[in-house]
Design an enzyme around this catalytic site. Structure first.
Site, mmCIF file in Angstrom:
data_model
loop_
_atom_site.group_PDB
_atom_site.id
_atom_site.type_symbol
_atom_site.label_atom_id
_atom_site.label_comp_id
_atom_site.label_asym_id
_atom_site.label_seq_id
_atom_site.Cartn_x
_atom_site.Cartn_y
_atom_site.Cartn_z
ATOM 1 N N HIS A 76 -31.805 -43.687 25.339
ATOM 2 C CA HIS A 76 -32.417 -44.291 24.142
ATOM 3 C C HIS A 76 -31.447 -45.152 23.343
ATOM 4 O O HIS A 76 -30.276 -44.861 23.208
ATOM 5 C CB HIS A 76 -33.133 -43.252 23.273
ATOM 6 C CG HIS A 76 -32.266 -42.253 22.572
ATOM 7 N ND1 HIS A 76 -31.758 -42.471 21.309
ATOM 8 C CD2 HIS A 76 -31.833 -41.027 22.932
ATOM 9 C CE1 HIS A 76 -31.059 -41.406 20.933
ATOM 10 N NE2 HIS A 76 -31.088 -40.517 21.903
ATOM 11 N N ASP A 90 -24.943 -40.231 20.787
ATOM 12 C CA ASP A 90 -26.405 -40.077 20.805
ATOM 13 C C ASP A 90 -27.055 -41.370 20.328
ATOM 14 O O ASP A 90 -27.326 -41.515 19.150
ATOM 15 C CB ASP A 90 -26.783 -38.892 19.904
ATOM 16 C CG ASP A 90 -28.251 -38.548 19.970
ATOM 17 O OD1 ASP A 90 -28.957 -39.079 20.825
ATOM 18 O OD2 ASP A 90 -28.694 -37.727 19.139
ATOM 19 N N GLU A 140 -36.658 -42.978 20.103
ATOM 20 C CA GLU A 140 -36.594 -41.602 20.646
ATOM 21 C C GLU A 140 -36.452 -40.570 19.541
ATOM 22 O O GLU A 140 -37.060 -39.501 19.563
ATOM 23 C CB GLU A 140 -35.416 -41.496 21.624
ATOM 24 C CG GLU A 140 -35.347 -40.166 22.378
ATOM 25 C CD GLU A 140 -34.508 -39.092 21.707
ATOM 26 O OE1 GLU A 140 -34.507 -37.945 22.197
ATOM 27 O OE2 GLU A 140 -33.863 -39.353 20.663
ATOM 28 N N GLU A 141 -35.612 -40.915 18.559
ATOM 29 C CA GLU A 141 -35.209 -39.941 17.536
ATOM 30 C C GLU A 141 -36.346 -39.532 16.597
ATOM 31 O O GLU A 141 -36.186 -38.627 15.784
ATOM 32 C CB GLU A 141 -34.051 -40.512 16.699
ATOM 33 C CG GLU A 141 -32.789 -40.825 17.483
ATOM 34 C CD GLU A 141 -32.007 -39.579 17.897
ATOM 35 O OE1 GLU A 141 -32.532 -38.463 17.755
ATOM 36 O OE2 GLU A 141 -30.868 -39.751 18.361
ATOM 37 N N ASP A 163 -28.833 -39.002 28.045
ATOM 38 C CA ASP A 163 -28.811 -38.906 26.588
ATOM 39 C C ASP A 163 -27.681 -37.948 26.210
ATOM 40 O O ASP A 163 -27.815 -36.737 26.383
ATOM 41 C CB ASP A 163 -30.159 -38.383 26.072
ATOM 42 C CG ASP A 163 -30.220 -38.370 24.545
ATOM 43 O OD1 ASP A 163 -29.219 -38.741 23.891
ATOM 44 O OD2 ASP A 163 -31.277 -37.975 24.004
ATOM 45 N N HIS A 213 -26.367 -37.333 14.891
ATOM 46 C CA HIS A 213 -27.272 -37.534 13.748
ATOM 47 C C HIS A 213 -26.516 -37.565 12.416
ATOM 48 O O HIS A 213 -27.112 -37.319 11.366
ATOM 49 C CB HIS A 213 -28.388 -36.480 13.711
ATOM 50 C CG HIS A 213 -29.206 -36.445 14.978
ATOM 51 N ND1 HIS A 213 -30.191 -35.510 15.211
ATOM 52 C CD2 HIS A 213 -29.181 -37.240 16.080
ATOM 53 C CE1 HIS A 213 -30.723 -35.725 16.397
ATOM 54 N NE2 HIS A 213 -30.121 -36.784 16.952
HETATM 55 N N1 BES Z 1 -29.890 -36.344 22.156
HETATM 56 C C1 BES Z 1 -30.820 -35.585 21.377
HETATM 57 C C2 BES Z 1 -31.310 -34.354 22.111
HETATM 58 C C3 BES Z 1 -30.289 -33.255 22.316
HETATM 59 C C4 BES Z 1 -29.454 -32.885 21.294
HETATM 60 C C5 BES Z 1 -30.265 -32.613 23.513
HETATM 61 C C6 BES Z 1 -28.525 -31.873 21.509
HETATM 62 C C7 BES Z 1 -29.383 -31.587 23.726
HETATM 63 C C8 BES Z 1 -28.509 -31.224 22.710
HETATM 64 C C9 BES Z 1 -32.017 -36.443 21.025
HETATM 65 O O1 BES Z 1 -31.660 -37.737 20.627
HETATM 66 C C10 BES Z 1 -32.765 -35.804 19.890
HETATM 67 O O2 BES Z 1 -32.242 -35.758 18.813
HETATM 68 N N2 BES Z 1 -33.980 -35.285 20.161
HETATM 69 C C11 BES Z 1 -34.800 -34.642 19.170
HETATM 70 C C12 BES Z 1 -36.170 -34.335 19.706
HETATM 71 C C13 BES Z 1 -37.211 -35.383 19.502
HETATM 72 C C14 BES Z 1 -38.546 -34.848 19.977
HETATM 73 C C15 BES Z 1 -37.277 -35.941 18.101
HETATM 74 C C16 BES Z 1 -34.239 -33.271 18.784
HETATM 75 O O3 BES Z 1 -33.480 -32.684 19.558
HETATM 76 O O4 BES Z 1 -34.599 -32.785 17.726
HETATM 77 ZN ZN ZN Z 2 -30.742 -37.552 18.714
#
Ligand code: BES
Ligand code: ZN
Length: 405
Positions: A214, A230, A264-265, A292, A369
Site C-alpha cells: 500500500h 508502513d 489501505e489504512e 506490507d 502510524h
Molecule cells: N501494516 C499494517 C498491518 C500490520 C500492522 C500487520 C502490524 C501486522 C503488524 C496495516 O497498514 C494496517 O495498519 N492495517 C490496519 C487494518 C485495516 C483494516 C485498517 C490495522 O492493522 O489496524
Molecule cells: Zn498501517
C-alpha cells in the site's frame, strides 16, 4: 493483545488526530463498517465523547457487527482501534449495507480455474532477477516516499506520491516493451489513486499474478505520516523487482501485475475495489503476494514470517519453499487475527493470497502510524527490505515463469 489504556486517556490523544485528518475529508458520505463485537462499546464511548450521534447498528452476527457511520468518522475510529486494541482489531468499510452484510459470509471457495500447480523449476530466471536487486535502490524508494509529510488517502501528498511512483515505474520501462503498461486506477470516493504496472504474459496472458503493497500512510495522532516501514518498505521492495525485470528483459509466461494500493489504512479500501474489479470481470488471478512492512528486523532468530490467516495455505507452503530454496533466510509463522492488510481484500474475493511479514507479530515495528515511522528506525538502511525483493523475485519467476537475460 488488547491494550489496557483507559478509554478516557486514549480519547485525549485521539481528538487531535481526528481534527487533523478530518480537515482533509472532502465529502461526508454514509458508509457501513464491519467490526469485531468487542470494539462496539469503545466505539460508542468514543463517538459520544466526540459529541456525535450514536452509530446505527445494522446487524450483529457471531463476533462481528455492522454499523452505519459517516466517512469523516473513519479516522477517529481507526485511531481508536489501534490504541484500544493494539492493532489487533480492524474494521472494514463497505459502500452499501447489503455489501456489509454479505461480507459476513465465509470467503467463497477458490474457483477451479484459479488452481495452479506450484513448482520450483525456473531457477535460472529466479537467480537472474534475485541476483540483481540492490539495497541502495530499495533505500532510495523508501527515502522518497517517506519524504512526503503524509500519504494519507485524501491528502495532496497521497496524490503526489502516486504520481511520483507512476513516473518512476514508467522510467524503468523501455520503449520497446509494448507488452508493459503503467497506469493509475482511480477511485471514485477519494483523491488518491492506486498505481498498476502490468507485464502481459507470453503464453498464458489470461492467468494473472499480483504483487502489491500500500501506498498510503496514516498517523493515528494526526501529525506527519512518513510511513517508511508502513508501507514505503513493501512498495520499495517490489519496485526494485520491477526495475530488475525491465533491465534484464524479463518475459513472464503469465501476466504479472504490480500494484501500489491507495487507502489501505482506512479499511483496505483501495485493494477492495481492485479485487472486486478483478472478480466482477472474471479475471483469473492465480496468486497474490502482499508486501506490507518489510524493513524492520524485529527478531534475531527469523527474518520473515508467513501470515497464516486470511491467506491461502497451499500458496503459503509454496512461499515457504521459495524462501528455503532460494532466499535462504530463517522463517517462521504468525497470524494477525483479522484482515490486517490488502491480502485480505483478495482473500475475501476467493483469490489465493499470501503475505510474508518482517517479524513475528509482537516483535514488529512499534513506530508505525506515528511521525517516527522513519528509515532511521531501521538503522538507515534497506537491508531487511531487500530480502523481500528476493522473495518477490523468486515468487514472480516461479509462479509466472518465463525467461530473463
Ligand atoms: N501494516 C499494517 C498491518 C500490520 C500492522 C500487520 C502490524 C501486522 C503488524 C496495516 O497498514 C494496517 O495498519 N492495517 C490496519 C487494518 C485495516 C483494516 C485498517 C490495522 O492493522 O489496524
Ligand atoms: Zn498501517
Amino acid at each position: 493483545m488488547k491494550s489496557l489504556i483507559p478509554v478516557s486517556l486514549l480519547l485525549l490523544s485521539t481528538s487531535q488526530a481526528f481534527a487533523e485528518q478530518n480537515k482533509a475529508a472532502p465529502k461526508d458520505r454514509e458508509l457501513w463498517i464491519t467490526l469485531g463485537t468487542e470494539a462496539v462499546a469503545p466505539m460508542r464511548e468514543s463517538f459520544k465523547s466526540a459529541g456525535w450521534e450514536e452509530p446505527t447498528a445494522v446487524l450483529a452476527k457471531d463476533q462481528v457487527s455492522v454499523f452505519r457511520v459517516k466517512e469523516s468518522q473513519l479516522s477517529r475510529l481507526a485511531t481508536l482501534m489501534h490504541e484500544r486494541f493494539n492493532r489487533c482489531a480492524g474494521f472494514i468499510t463497505h459502500e452499501t449495507q447489503d455489501e456489509a452484510v454479505a461480507s459476513l459470509q465465509p470467503a467463497p471457495a477458490l474457483a477451479p480455474q484459479s488452481l495452479v500447480t506450484y513448482t520450483l523449476d525456473n531457477a535460472t530466471t529466479v537467480n537472474a532477477l534475485m541476483g540483481s536487486v540492490l539495497e541502495t535502490n530499495v533505500r532510495g524508494t523508501i527515502t522518497s516516499l517517506s519524504g512526503y509529510s503524509t500519504r494519507y488517502y485524501t491528502s495532496q501528498g497521497g496524490v503526489d506520491a502516486a504520481n511520483w511512483l507512476l513516473a518512476k515505474w514508467k522510467s524503468y520501462v523501455p520503449a520497446s516493451r509494448t507488452d508493459v503498461t503503467v497506469e493509475l486506477f482511480r477511485h471514485a470516493s477519494w483523491a488518491q489513486p492506486s498505481v498498476i504496472l502490468t507485464i502481459r504474459g507470453t503464453t498464458l496472458p489470461n492467468e494473472v499474478v499480483v504483487v502489491g503493497g500500500h501506498l498510503d500512510s496514516i498517523n493515528s495522532s494526526g501529525g506527519n505520516a512518513p510511513g517508511a516501514d508502513d508501507d514505503a518498505s513493501g512498495v520499495a521492495s517490489f519496485t526494485e523487482v520491477i526495475r530488475v525485470a525491465m533491465s534484464r528483459n524479463y518475459r513472464p509466461q503469465r501476466t504479472v501485475k504490480f500494484m501500489a494500493y491507495a487507502a489501505e489504512e482506512v479499511g483496505l479500501r483501495g485493494s477492495k475495489e481492485i479485487a472486486a474489479y478483478h472478480k466482477s470481470n472474471a479475471i483469473n488471478v492465480v496468486g497474490v503476494l502482499q508486501l506490507d512492512m518489510t524493513n524492520y528486523k524485529g527478531s534475531s532468530s527469523v527474518d520473515v514470517v508467513v501470515i497464516t490467516d486470511y491467506s491461502n495455505s497451499a500458496q503459503n507452503t509454496f512461499l515457504r519453499n521459495l524462501i528455503t530454496t532460494y532466499v535462504k533466510i530463517p522463517q517462521g509463522n504468525s497470524s494477525c487475527g483479522y484482515g490486517c492488510s490488502d491480502h485480505a481484500s483478495w482473500y475475501n474475493q476467493g483469490y489465493a493470497a499470501s503475505i510474508p511479514f518482517e517479524a513475528p507479530l509482537g516483535s514488529d515495528n512499534p513506530y508505525i502510524h506515528t511521525a517516527s515511522d522513519t528509515l532511521s528506525r531501521s538503522g538507515g538502511t534497506a537491508t531487511h527490505a531487500l530480502k523481500y525483493s528476493k522473495i518477490t523475485a523468486a515468487y514472480v519467476a516461479e509462479l509466472a515463469k518465463g525467461t530473463a537475460q
